[in-house]
Design a protein around this motif. Structure first.
Motif, PDB file in Angstrom:
ATOM      1  N   ALA A   1       4.186  -6.363  -3.436  1.00 30.03           N
ATOM      2  CA  ALA A   1       5.037  -5.197  -3.648  1.00 30.03           C
ATOM      3  C   ALA A   1       5.553  -5.156  -5.086  1.00 30.03           C
ATOM      4  O   ALA A   1       5.574  -4.106  -5.733  1.00 30.03           O
ATOM      5  N   LEU A   2       5.958  -6.308  -5.605  1.00 30.75           N
ATOM      6  CA  LEU A   2       6.433  -6.378  -6.990  1.00 30.75           C
ATOM      7  C   LEU A   2       5.347  -5.966  -7.970  1.00 30.75           C
ATOM      8  O   LEU A   2       5.609  -5.303  -8.983  1.00 30.75           O
ATOM      9  N   LEU A   3       4.107  -6.334  -7.676  1.00 28.57           N
ATOM     10  CA  LEU A   3       3.002  -6.027  -8.571  1.00 28.57           C
ATOM     11  C   LEU A   3       2.750  -4.524  -8.688  1.00 28.57           C
ATOM     12  O   LEU A   3       2.270  -4.047  -9.724  1.00 28.57           O
TER      13      LEU A   3
ATOM     14  N   VAL B   1       2.619  -0.124 -12.434  1.00 28.42           N
ATOM     15  CA  VAL B   1       2.915   1.250 -12.839  1.00 28.42           C
ATOM     16  C   VAL B   1       3.741   1.262 -14.123  1.00 28.42           C
ATOM     17  O   VAL B   1       3.487   2.044 -15.043  1.00 28.42           O
ATOM     18  N   ALA B   2       4.754   0.375 -14.197  1.00 25.75           N
ATOM     19  CA  ALA B   2       5.602   0.316 -15.387  1.00 25.75           C
ATOM     20  C   ALA B   2       4.789  -0.040 -16.630  1.00 25.75           C
ATOM     21  O   ALA B   2       4.933   0.582 -17.688  1.00 25.75           O
TER      22      ALA B   2
ATOM     23  N   ARG C   1       0.826  -1.214   0.000  1.00 28.28           N
ATOM     24  CA  ARG C   1       0.000   0.000   0.000  1.00 28.28           C
ATOM     25  C   ARG C   1       0.855   1.257   0.000  1.00 28.28           C
ATOM     26  O   ARG C   1       0.508   2.249  -0.640  1.00 28.28           O
ATOM     27  N   ASP C   2       1.970   1.205   0.715  1.00 27.43           N
ATOM     28  CA  ASP C   2       2.830   2.387   0.760  1.00 27.43           C
ATOM     29  C   ASP C   2       3.516   2.613  -0.583  1.00 27.43           C
ATOM     30  O   ASP C   2       3.706   3.765  -0.996  1.00 27.43           O
ATOM     31  N   HIS C   3       3.889   1.542  -1.281  1.00 28.46           N
ATOM     32  CA  HIS C   3       4.454   1.701  -2.624  1.00 28.46           C
ATOM     33  C   HIS C   3       3.475   2.451  -3.525  1.00 28.46           C
ATOM     34  O   HIS C   3       3.871   3.319  -4.308  1.00 28.46           O
ATOM     35  N   ILE C   4       2.193   2.091  -3.430  1.00 27.21           N
ATOM     36  CA  ILE C   4       1.172   2.734  -4.261  1.00 27.21           C
ATOM     37  C   ILE C   4       1.128   4.241  -3.997  1.00 27.21           C
ATOM     38  O   ILE C   4       1.009   5.049  -4.920  1.00 27.21           O
TER      39      ILE C   4
END
Length: 363
Positions: free
Chosen positions: A91-93, A98-99, A53-56
């Motif tokens: 996390a990888l997803l 995004v990529a 969630r934090d990555h997002i």
């Protein structure tokens, strides 16, 4: 060629832009990183769902910051790279999603990068980049490996841990001493005040005759030593934490002794790998590569042998987007990356042996 890279395999969100034009070593044009350490400290370790969630939340603002550093619009990007694995699936997803979304929106190719290849090649962004071939010591949180590296994508596994990695040994020893999360840096800092010869701790597989590692037994030895010291205390063993009765000096001595045991094994095995391969160049990469005692011991040992040793810049030892963009750039230059637009799908590999890359013609 401008490559935008995303790293989101665990608890750092990294974004970077590199210029991989021509045959020159890719240059870093912009770099931004957010660490989740403060968020995970309350739980004593990484919580995968919170990490995702934090990555997002972080990835798009970091992307804006990187492009602003470079003074370029997103439309200038020629390819987009992301960490495909290994790591936490959720996390990888985030990075993959995004990529792929940006790739589709811009009509640009997307390159999935192996996290450990990023670490392996990260010294090429340093002021003293290595040259192929070399022996690589990969020491990150969950990985300890020795590789022979003859070029981009040309990797031969020489040895690896059969149980705990060196980073895990640091973290688990720190936890036994009540140092909290992240344990490795805390233990290293405390070790500076201790005597590395205070307690005799084992050096597992030091004389095994091969290049494999094992650190699970060292963790058990640290536990035994902490118990012994706690039981000898006048007030007896702790009720809240085993290490509570230990004095500050005793904790520092245990930390220093544990660190010395880990470093001794890493140094001796690295030198053995150089002997076995006949190579005269060593690359050290991964988070543990920032450890000051490891650098001091390796520098001294390699200087005696007239062997060159290379490290990433300190700020690029931990997970970061720069190493992912760099690895993609070097793969492009080596003709090992598929640059055809399309194929924008979520394709991550939480478990992905680095040795498999040698068999891949393109990723």
């Amino acid at each position: 060629m401008l490559i935008l890279g995303f790293e989101s395999s665990c608890d750092e969100t990294g974004v970077a832009l590199v210029d991989a034009s021509g045959d020159a070593t890719p240059r870093l044009l912009g770099h931004a990183l957010h660490s989740q350490i403060e968020m995970h400290q309350a739980y004593g370790g990484v919580v995968p769902e919170l990490a995702s969630r934090d990555h997002i939340r972080r990835v798009l603002p970091l992307t804006d910051a990187v492009m602003a550093q470079a003074g370029l619009p997103l439309s200038a990007v020629d390819a987009i790279a992301h960490t495909r694995g290994p790591g936490l699936a959720g996390a990888l997803l985030v990075g993959s999603g995004v990529a792929c979304a940006l790739g589709m929106a811009l009509g640009k190719p997307v390159i999935g990068v192996h996290h450990l290849e990023g670490h392996l090649l990260s010294p090429f962004l340093s002021a003293d980049p290595p040259q192929f071939p070399f022996v690589a010591l990969l020491v990150s949180g969950g990985h300890t490996q020795l590789m022979r590296v003859d070029g981009v994508g040309r990797y031969e596994l020489l040895g690896e841990t059969i149980d705990d990695a060196a980073g895990e040994a640091f973290d688990k020893s720190a936890k036994l001493l009540g140092l909290g999360y992240p344990g490795g840096p805390a233990l290293s800092k405390l070790a500076q005040q201790g005597d590395p010869a205070a307690y005799k701790l084992p050096r597992p597989l030091l004389h095994s005759g091969d290049l494999d590692f094992s650190f699970a037994g060292l963790k058990t030895a640290v536990l035994t030593q902490v118990k012994r010291l706690a039981q000898a205390h006048p007030d007896g063993p702790a009720t809240s934490h085993l290490a509570d009765p230990l004095t500050a000096q005793q904790k520092a001595d245990v930390a220093a002794s544990a660190q010395a045991a880990i470093v001794d094994v890493l140094v001796k095995k690295s030198l053995a790998a150089l002997d076995q391969t006949g190579l005269q160049r060593l690359v050290v990469a991964g988070g543990v590569g920032a450890n000051s005692r490891l650098r001091e011991q390796l520098n001294a040992a390699c200087a005696r042998r007239k062997v060159r040793v290379h490290y990433p810049e300190l700020h690029l030892c931990t997970d970061n987007g720069a190493m992912i963009a760099l690895a993609a750039g070097l793969r492009v230059q080596a003709g090992l990356a598929d640059l055809a637009p399309g194929g924008y799908h979520f394709d991550v590999r939480p478990r992905w042996p680095l040795a498999e890359l040698s068999a891949d013609t393109a990723v």
